[in-house]
Design an enzyme around this catalytic site. Structure first.
Site, PDB file in Angstrom:
ATOM      1  N   HIS A  66       0.810  -1.110  -0.043  1.00 39.03           N
ATOM      2  CA  HIS A  66       0.149  -0.024  -0.060  1.00 39.03           C
ATOM      3  C   HIS A  66       0.912   1.273   0.054  1.00 39.03           C
ATOM      4  O   HIS A  66       0.803   2.075  -0.632  1.00 39.03           O
ATOM      5  CB  HIS A  66      -0.784  -0.080   1.405  1.00 39.03           C
ATOM      6  CG  HIS A  66      -1.728   1.092   1.296  1.00 39.03           C
ATOM      7  ND1 HIS A  66      -2.238   1.674   2.719  1.00 39.03           N
ATOM      8  CD2 HIS A  66      -2.489   1.710   0.342  1.00 39.03           C
ATOM      9  CE1 HIS A  66      -2.948   2.650   2.208  1.00 39.03           C
ATOM     10  NE2 HIS A  66      -3.335   2.996   1.162  1.00 39.03           N
ATOM     11  N   GLU A  69       2.283   1.998  -3.300  1.00 39.51           N
ATOM     12  CA  GLU A  69       1.251   2.405  -4.579  1.00 39.51           C
ATOM     13  C   GLU A  69       1.170   4.058  -4.237  1.00 39.51           C
ATOM     14  O   GLU A  69       1.419   4.762  -5.119  1.00 39.51           O
ATOM     15  CB  GLU A  69      -0.159   1.942  -3.910  1.00 39.51           C
ATOM     16  CG  GLU A  69      -1.211   2.648  -4.734  1.00 39.51           C
ATOM     17  CD  GLU A  69      -2.489   2.779  -3.630  1.00 39.51           C
ATOM     18  OE1 GLU A  69      -2.870   3.948  -3.522  1.00 39.51           O
ATOM     19  OE2 GLU A  69      -2.862   1.598  -3.286  1.00 39.51           O
ATOM     20  N   HIS A  70       1.376   4.570  -3.072  1.00 38.63           N
ATOM     21  CA  HIS A  70       1.540   6.086  -2.614  1.00 38.63           C
ATOM     22  C   HIS A  70       2.679   6.464  -3.207  1.00 38.63           C
ATOM     23  O   HIS A  70       2.623   7.557  -3.841  1.00 38.63           O
ATOM     24  CB  HIS A  70       1.340   6.168  -1.238  1.00 38.63           C
ATOM     25  CG  HIS A  70      -0.154   6.236  -0.645  1.00 38.63           C
ATOM     26  ND1 HIS A  70      -0.702   7.121   0.261  1.00 38.63           N
ATOM     27  CD2 HIS A  70      -1.119   5.236  -0.555  1.00 38.63           C
ATOM     28  CE1 HIS A  70      -1.905   6.775   0.684  1.00 38.63           C
ATOM     29  NE2 HIS A  70      -1.920   5.666   0.189  1.00 38.63           N
ATOM     30  N   GLU A 147      -4.672   7.791   6.771  1.00 36.63           N
ATOM     31  CA  GLU A 147      -5.429   7.003   6.375  1.00 36.63           C
ATOM     32  C   GLU A 147      -6.087   5.847   7.012  1.00 36.63           C
ATOM     33  O   GLU A 147      -7.280   5.470   7.183  1.00 36.63           O
ATOM     34  CB  GLU A 147      -4.939   6.391   4.766  1.00 36.63           C
ATOM     35  CG  GLU A 147      -6.118   5.613   4.205  1.00 36.63           C
ATOM     36  CD  GLU A 147      -5.540   4.983   2.769  1.00 36.63           C
ATOM     37  OE1 GLU A 147      -6.193   4.400   1.945  1.00 36.63           O
ATOM     38  OE2 GLU A 147      -4.266   5.338   2.514  1.00 36.63           O
TER      39      GLU A 147
END
Length: 983
Positions: A66, A69-70, A147
């Protein structure tokens, strides 16, 4: 076999109504590519799917996939600026995003047509040479952490993490996937990033989709030129073998009780199954079973349980689908009665499963469902390029045969044994039952004997215990003995006549339709075919030339004299609409499956009705729906159940996301009518069914004016017959018409020129760590703003989105949720900013928004002519964007009718104004409406978390505020709507 309703392009089977061209190819580096050419497209898109998701995370670094991905969005060797890609897209009418799933990660974007190649060049560098800048690495860990904190109060996320914790610890399914500071903030994180990227991001494990107006040959040449340098390391698709089952024996045959944040009662039954759903997509037994279980038709499982007042809703569905884990589930929303009848609800589920197994696996029902899917496929309308790209890239990762790329229904296979085998796997012994409710936790521990556990990542309290012998016996021997339980019958709404009232244009000519030599596009306006005191009717069937689909759309707005000036009237209206909606869901369920839809709800100044569906049977369907609205049964049992659901929803509102609450309060500030949640909740408590029955005639038999649009595959005479049903059925002949006046619109409350206010709210949820601030600038109402002003509003909204996100989220890391832009609410144009985060106070966020708004002036001053023209061009493209579907066209016409503007080519006027817009025009407008304290209209809503007092007391940027209110009612009391003189 391919039916005559499909078109074969190479090996891809597409709809005959689909003008796009498709091609599958593989680049020399092993990257598989799907190309979509659409000459008529207004914008373009690209997406890449990667066979690498959170299951690939090293055990010691949860959340790494994750995080990667950022990081890929934050600079590459060729384009080193952190916001290069998002800034480029923002200037050219586009946007980008990505998501990390268990086994895959998908990146996608869309952009104006002329900038596809430049976007692809920037996009490809993510997968060729990303920078992973150390400075960005630290900041983006904060974004990941924010998040995660955003979802700490999400009951679904909390339940899902408990669900995962029951799995085998050897399998990565049980790992924490999001990541936070505790898992990612480490000295060697950049080494982990680069090694993880090199290991998993290989061309042979990626799938690319490009959608553009260029020919397939040109798109293929771009793909080869731009993506050829994506390295292929030859890595195999990740696998996750373990020595024991993913679901240990002690995780099955158990009841798990979870303490939710919201006051809710939900039940989820899950079964791990041996079937691999991905491998049997053509037989799709899970789809058949889901349909029968979830059917809301009379006599079905849902209908019976609702009638007993045990449930509010039920859905059978696939809960998990992967190489290693396949889980079928039944999700149920329980009522207050149902939470005390859980074992009986589950028994009836097993009864119905047994009924399906013995009598419900029927080829005629399967054929009917496939036939409806064939009709939908035959009349497929275009999707947006962005969604086409992202969904295709994701689907390509399944490595389906080329002919199944678009999942044509003609490829479906009937296999009753698969359905039977699936049901055979759904046994009480294999089931895990999740109960989310506060009720089980209200019993003292010493009485219940249950041992509470804490899920570590979300802090969720839960208990688990094996099913009792009594439960297992009750469910194992469940048989459908009730004569009430019935299987779905033949659907009477299945369409068979697809005759069109207009001859469609050839596919290649449709993109030229309604365009002039200057590139301005505006479709033929609807015609006013009736204008009486009883009915104003607009009609158009011209769209069939572009959209040859046998569907019709009918809309109506009833502007009434009935007043919603009391909270009780509003609460009565709401519960009546809820009861009607509940009744319609059952009675019109089969029609919905056949492609018809109907809605009835309140609008700004009365009621609105919308109907869509196939032309055949449209009159019959609409009349039946309106009769149900006019004469609903208003059952005592359903009244009590719906009232209970509504009261619980009011309670749960105060546990919703802080930004949702801020937006709600902002709406209360500016809405001239309407009532607060607490007022409506208090009013609803005293309402009885007798009150509702007395109220409905008052509501429907008041004086009203009726305006309607009937659009699509229908002749004028038939359109008049269809529209007359609105008046004949709903008014019942007793209501009197009132003349439609030129402006029956509602306007926001005017903050007042030179006024700035703040509303302070305390979040009721003591566990909520996030604070949120919503700021709105009122730019003016549609009567006072010129066309040039309206164009300026649009350009400003586009210009400010990316810089605000880059500054407030990427650089300052104020929170995960950051947005900015322009919009229109209640006929007033606005500029808004939103920040939600868990690191600072709501007042601090307000100050940072104000500070950004002031520094943005310099960005406007320094903007080059090229940049300005880019923004203007992207807005022009958006204004002239052609409709993708016949429903889009209907909405294009309906919007100016409901606003009583009746100007259907309004976008042309704005384009012409836009072309003459200068930088000084934009600066003058921005200074006057946003910066100048003597002329701007500003309001902020600050939702404060209980945790604010524990945060760093950073210096707060000054915001000039005339008054801070703790109660929105006090602010509303000094405001009047636009057009009136404020006190």
């Amino acid at each position: 076999p391919v039916t005559d309703t499909a078109t074969v392009q190479g090996q891809i089977i597409s709809s005959p109504n689909d003008p796009r061209e498709y091609r599958l190819t593989t680049l020399d580096n092993g990257l598989k590519v799907m190309l979509v050419s659409d000459e008529d497209a207004d914008n373009a898109a690209g997406a890449i799917g990667v066979n690498c998701g959170s299951w690939c995370d090293p055990k010691e670094v949860p959340g790494l996939a994750h995080f990667l991905e950022h990081m890929l969005f934050l600079g590459t060797k060729k384009f080193p600026s952190e916001n290069e890609f998002s800034s480029y897209l923002n200037q050219h009418g586009g946007h980008c995003n990505a998501f990390t799933a268990s086994e895959t990660t998908v990146f996608y974007f869309d952009v104006d047509n002329d900038y596809l190649k430049g976007s692809l060049d920037r996009f490809a560098q993510f997968f060729i040479n990303p920078l992973f800048n150390p400075s960005a690495t630290g900041r983006e860990i904060n974004a990941i952490d924010s998040e995660h904190k955003q979802y700490l109060q999400s009951d679904f996320n909390r339940m899902y993490e408990v669900y995962k914790s029951l799995g085998n610890r050897e399998h990565p399914f049980s790992q924490f996937a999001t990541g936070d500071k505790t898992t990612l903030l480490r000295d060697d994180i950049r080494d982990y990033l680069t090694n993880f990227y090199k290991k998993h991001y290989s061309a042979n494990q990626m799938r690319l989709c490009i959608v553009g107006k260029e020919s397939l040959d040109e798109l293929e040449s771009w793909a080869k030129e731009i993506f050829r340098e994506v390295p292929n390391t030859g890595v195999e698709k990740p696998k996750f073998p373990i020595s024991s089952p993913v679901w240990p024996q002690d995780s099955r045959g158990i009841q798990v009780e979870i303490l939710p944040i919201a006051d809710e009662h939900s039940l989820m039954l899950t079964w791990p199954v041996d079937m691999k759903f991905k491998d049997i997509y053509r037989e799709n037994p899970q789809g058949y079973l889901s349909y029968v279980l979830s059917s809301e038709a009379p006599g079905g499982l849902v209908s019976d349980l609702k009638e007993k007042e045990w449930i509010a809703g039920l859905a059978g569905r696939v809960f998990q689908q992967s190489e290693d884990i396949n889980v079928f589930s039944v999700a149920i929303d329980l009522t207050d009665k149902g939470i005390n009848k859980i074992d009986d609800v589950v028994k009836e589920v097993f009864e119905y499963l047994n009924l399906i197994k013995t009598k419900g696996i029927k080829k005629d029902l399967w054929s009917e469902l496939i036939g409806l899917a064939e009709v939908d496929f035959r009349f497929t309308e275009k999707d947006t390029p962005g969604h086409t790209a992202s969904s295709s890239a994701s689907r390509l990762l399944n490595d389906l045969p080329p002919e199944d790329t678009l999942l044509p229904p003609s490829r479906a296979l009937w296999n009753p044994e698969y359905i039977k085998n699936l049901i055979d796997e759904l046994t009480p012994e294999k089931m895990t039952m999740f109960v989310e409710s506060k009720r089980p936790f209200q019993e003292p521990k010493e009485v219940s004997g249950k041992v509470e556990e804490i899920e570590p990542w979300y802090g969720t309290q839960y208990t688990k215990a094996p099913f009792s012998t009594e439960q297992l016996n009750k469910w194992t021997h469940a048989k459908a003995t009730s004569s009430k339980l019935q299987l779905p019958s033949k659907n009477p709404f299945v369409p068979t006549d697809f005759t069109l009232v207009r001859d469609p244009l050839p596919l290649k000519e449709r993109q030229k339709y309604a365009s002039d030599e200057k590139g301005l596009w505006s479709p033929p306006s609807p015609r006013l075919t009736e204008n009486t005191t009883q009915l104003t009717l607009w009609h158009s069937s011209d769209a069939i030339k572009e959209f040859p689909v046998p569907r019709v759309q009918a809309y109506a707005v009833m502007r009434t004299e009935f007043s919603q000036k009391s909270a009780k009237n509003q609460a009565l209206t709401d519960i009546y609409l809820d009861m009607v909606g509940d009744y319609l869901a059952e009675k019109l369920y089969e029609a919905g499956i056949a492609g018809y839809s109907f809605s009835f709800g309140s609008s700004d100044n009365g009621f609105s009705v919308a109907m869509q569906g196939y032309s055949q049977g449209a009159n019959k369907f609409l009349e039946e729906a309106l009769q149900l609205v006019r004469n609903p049964p208003l059952s005592p049992l359903r009244f009590e159940s719906i009232k209970e659901e509504s009261l619980r929803a009011y309670d749960n509102f105060f546990k919703s996301q802080p930004y949702d609450q801020a937006q709600y309060i902002l709406g209360r500030v500016c809405n001239p009518d309407g009532f607060g949640v607490l007022e409506l909740q208090e009013a609803l408590k005293s309402i009885t069914l007798k009150d509702v029955k007395t109220f409905v005639p008052t509501l429907l038999d008041t004086k009203w004016s009726l305006e309607s649009l009937v659009h699509g595959n229908i002749e004028e005479k038939d359109a008049k017959d269809l529209a007359s049903l609105f008046r004949k059925v709903l008014q019942g002949g007793s209501a009197k018409a009132i003349p439609s006046t030129p402006d029956q619109q509602r306007y926001q409350l005017d903050l007042g020129e030179g006024k700035s206010y703040a509303v302070r709210g305390k979040l009721a949820n003591p566990l909520e760590k996030n604070s949120a601030t919503f700021v709105r600038f009122q730019l003016g109402d549609r009567r006072e703003l010129s066309t040039k002003d309206l164009a300026t509003c649009l350009v400003l909204g586009s210009m400010i989105q990316e810089p605000a996100y880059d500054e407030l989220r990427t650089k300052q890391q104020l929170g995960y949720i950051v947005s900015a832009g322009s919009g229109v609410t209640l006929n007033v144009f606005t500029l808004m900013f939103l920040v939600q985060g868990a690191e600072h106070s709501a007042e601090y966020y307000d100050g940072q928004i104000e500070q950004f708004a002031r520094t943005f002036e310099k960005k406007l001053q320094d903007m080059s002519d090229t940049e300005l023209e880019g923004f203007k061009s992207s807005i022009e493209s958006a204004l002239l964007k052609k409709d993708l579907t016949i429903s889009d066209r209907a909405i294009r016409f309906w919007d100016p009718i409901t606003k009583q503007l009746y100007k259907f080519d309004w976008s042309i006027d704005r384009v012409l104004a836009l072309r003459s817009l200068t930088k000084s025009d934009i600066l003058d407008f921005y200074r006057s409406k946003v910066l100048d304290p003597s002329t701007r209209r500003r309001v902020s809503v600050r939702m404060e978390s209980e945790f604010e007092k524990e945060r760093n007391n950073l210096e707060i940027a000054p915001v000039q505020v005339d008054q801070v209110f703790d109660d929105v009612v006090d602010l509303r009391s000094i405001l009047k709507p636009f057009g009136a003189t404020n006190v």
